[in-house]
Scaffold this motif. Structure first.
Motif, PDB file in Angstrom:
ATOM      1  N   TYR A  89       0.874  -1.177   0.000  1.00 53.81           N
ATOM      2  CA  TYR A  89       0.000   0.000   0.000  1.00 53.81           C
ATOM      3  C   TYR A  89       0.907   1.221   0.000  1.00 53.81           C
ATOM      4  CZ  TYR A  89      -3.343   3.596   1.197  1.00 53.81           C
ATOM      5  OH  TYR A  89      -4.097   4.739   1.178  1.00 53.81           O
ATOM      6  N   ARG A 145       0.961   5.511  -0.536  1.00 54.23           N
ATOM      7  CA  ARG A 145       0.135   6.719  -0.562  1.00 54.23           C
ATOM      8  C   ARG A 145       0.993   7.959  -0.426  1.00 54.23           C
ATOM      9  NH1 ARG A 145      -1.531  10.574   2.444  1.00 54.23           N
ATOM     10  NH2 ARG A 145      -0.561   9.737   4.307  1.00 54.23           N
ATOM     11  N   PHE A 170      -1.345  -1.318  -4.232  1.00 47.55           N
ATOM     12  CA  PHE A 170      -2.427  -0.348  -4.214  1.00 47.55           C
ATOM     13  C   PHE A 170      -1.787   1.004  -3.964  1.00 47.55           C
ATOM     14  CE2 PHE A 170      -4.304  -4.365  -3.197  1.00 47.55           C
ATOM     15  CZ  PHE A 170      -5.497  -4.348  -3.908  1.00 47.55           C
ATOM     16  N   GLU A 171      -1.959   1.911  -4.919  1.00 49.29           N
ATOM     17  CA  GLU A 171      -1.285   3.212  -4.851  1.00 49.29           C
ATOM     18  C   GLU A 171      -2.307   4.317  -5.029  1.00 49.29           C
ATOM     19  OE1 GLU A 171       1.721   5.623  -7.759  1.00 49.29           O
ATOM     20  OE2 GLU A 171       2.237   3.558  -7.307  1.00 49.29           O
ATOM     21  N   GLU A 203      -8.334   3.378  -2.907  1.00 47.68           N
ATOM     22  CA  GLU A 203      -7.347   2.301  -2.958  1.00 47.68           C
ATOM     23  C   GLU A 203      -7.172   1.619  -1.604  1.00 47.68           C
ATOM     24  OE1 GLU A 203      -5.689   0.961  -5.756  1.00 47.68           O
ATOM     25  OE2 GLU A 203      -7.308   2.108  -6.649  1.00 47.68           O
ATOM     26  N   LEU A 204      -7.351   2.363  -0.524  1.00 46.51           N
ATOM     27  CA  LEU A 204      -7.321   1.748   0.805  1.00 46.51           C
ATOM     28  C   LEU A 204      -8.468   0.749   0.927  1.00 46.51           C
ATOM     29  CD1 LEU A 204      -6.288   1.517   3.755  1.00 46.51           C
ATOM     30  CD2 LEU A 204      -7.844   3.400   4.313  1.00 46.51           C
ATOM     31  N   MET A 207      -7.753  -2.264  -1.195  1.00 43.68           N
ATOM     32  CA  MET A 207      -6.746  -3.126  -0.554  1.00 43.68           C
ATOM     33  C   MET A 207      -7.383  -3.928   0.580  1.00 43.68           C
ATOM     34  SD  MET A 207      -4.768  -3.345   2.453  1.00 43.68           S
ATOM     35  CE  MET A 207      -4.726  -1.699   3.103  1.00 43.68           C
ATOM     36  N   LEU A 229       0.803  -7.489   4.203  1.00 42.14           N
ATOM     37  CA  LEU A 229       0.722  -6.107   3.721  1.00 42.14           C
ATOM     38  C   LEU A 229       2.002  -5.376   4.088  1.00 42.14           C
ATOM     39  CD1 LEU A 229      -0.899  -3.746   2.451  1.00 42.14           C
ATOM     40  CD2 LEU A 229      -1.593  -3.170   4.792  1.00 42.14           C
ATOM     41  N   VAL A 231       3.877  -1.606   4.080  1.00 41.04           N
ATOM     42  CA  VAL A 231       3.660  -0.167   4.016  1.00 41.04           C
ATOM     43  C   VAL A 231       5.000   0.491   4.322  1.00 41.04           C
ATOM     44  CG1 VAL A 231       2.321   1.779   4.906  1.00 41.04           C
ATOM     45  CG2 VAL A 231       1.302  -0.501   4.869  1.00 41.04           C
TER      46      VAL A 231
END
Length: 191
Positions: free
Chosen positions: A7, A9, A30-31, A43-44, A47, A57, A59
């Motif tokens: 993920y 962001r 997921f961006e 996208e959150l 995901m 996951l 991050v």
């Protein structure tokens, strides 16, 4: 089969995501380029819907997942309940479902979540101070007006003469909504 999921962001479209998880071999990423102040991030959500028990996951750092203490706790707890391992690489924190977290790691998570929220509050405060200073200096805030006062008077007159909003929008290079707003306005008197 478990998947390695990332993920990523950043807060705005002009920011670069390249420094986050760039060297990892992930099955799915997921961006998004939106503020972390809200849980309303497409996208959150995607995901959270995608990950399954046994997935991992990744991050880059805690503040990428969220800027609110409550949101961060909620997201991580939901992931753990689904059986997803969560790793924050910059902070070197790993949360494993079914395994009680180290008390020191929980303390650090709480402190860093508070710092992420504090940083968001500082950003918001600086924005408000900047806006107030700009307004005090007489600077116009927001998008420039599409139509001048003179054009609005012309439009009111043309509407009275039977011109349609569609024709006027085309003529003045604006939306029909702008023409309807001029039509409804009481501030501009038709000549």
């Amino acid at each position: 089969m478990s998947k390695q999921v990332g993920y990523i962001r950043v807060s705005s479209v002009d920011q670069n995501t390249g420094r986050q998880l760039g060297e990892m071999d992930l099955d799915k990423i997921f961006e998004e380029k939106v503020s972390g102040k809200s849980m309303n991030r497409p996208e959150l959500k995607a995901m959270m819907d995608y990950v399954r028990e046994g997935d991992h996951l990744h991050v880059h750092e805690l503040s990428r997942l969220g800027r609110s203490v409550i949101d961060l706790h909620t997201i991580v707890n939901e992931l753990l309940e689904k059986g997803v391992t969560v790793t924050f690489h910059k902070e070197n924190m790993v949360f494993v479902p079914g395994k009680e977290a180290d008390p020191m790691q929980l303390l650090m998570f709480g402190m860093l979540a508070n710092f992420a929220q504090f940083e968001r509050s500082l950003i918001r405060q600086r924005q408000q101070e900047g806006i107030a200073a700009a307004k005090a200096a007489g600077k116009h805030m927001g998008r420039p007006a599409k139509l001048t006062d003179e054009q609005k008077v012309e439009i009111k007159g043309k509407l009275k003469q039977g011109a349609t909003p569609t024709e006027l929008a085309r003529e003045y290079g604006c939306s029909r909504a702008s023409i309807y707003n001029v039509k409804a306005s009481k501030l501009v008197k038709a000549a």
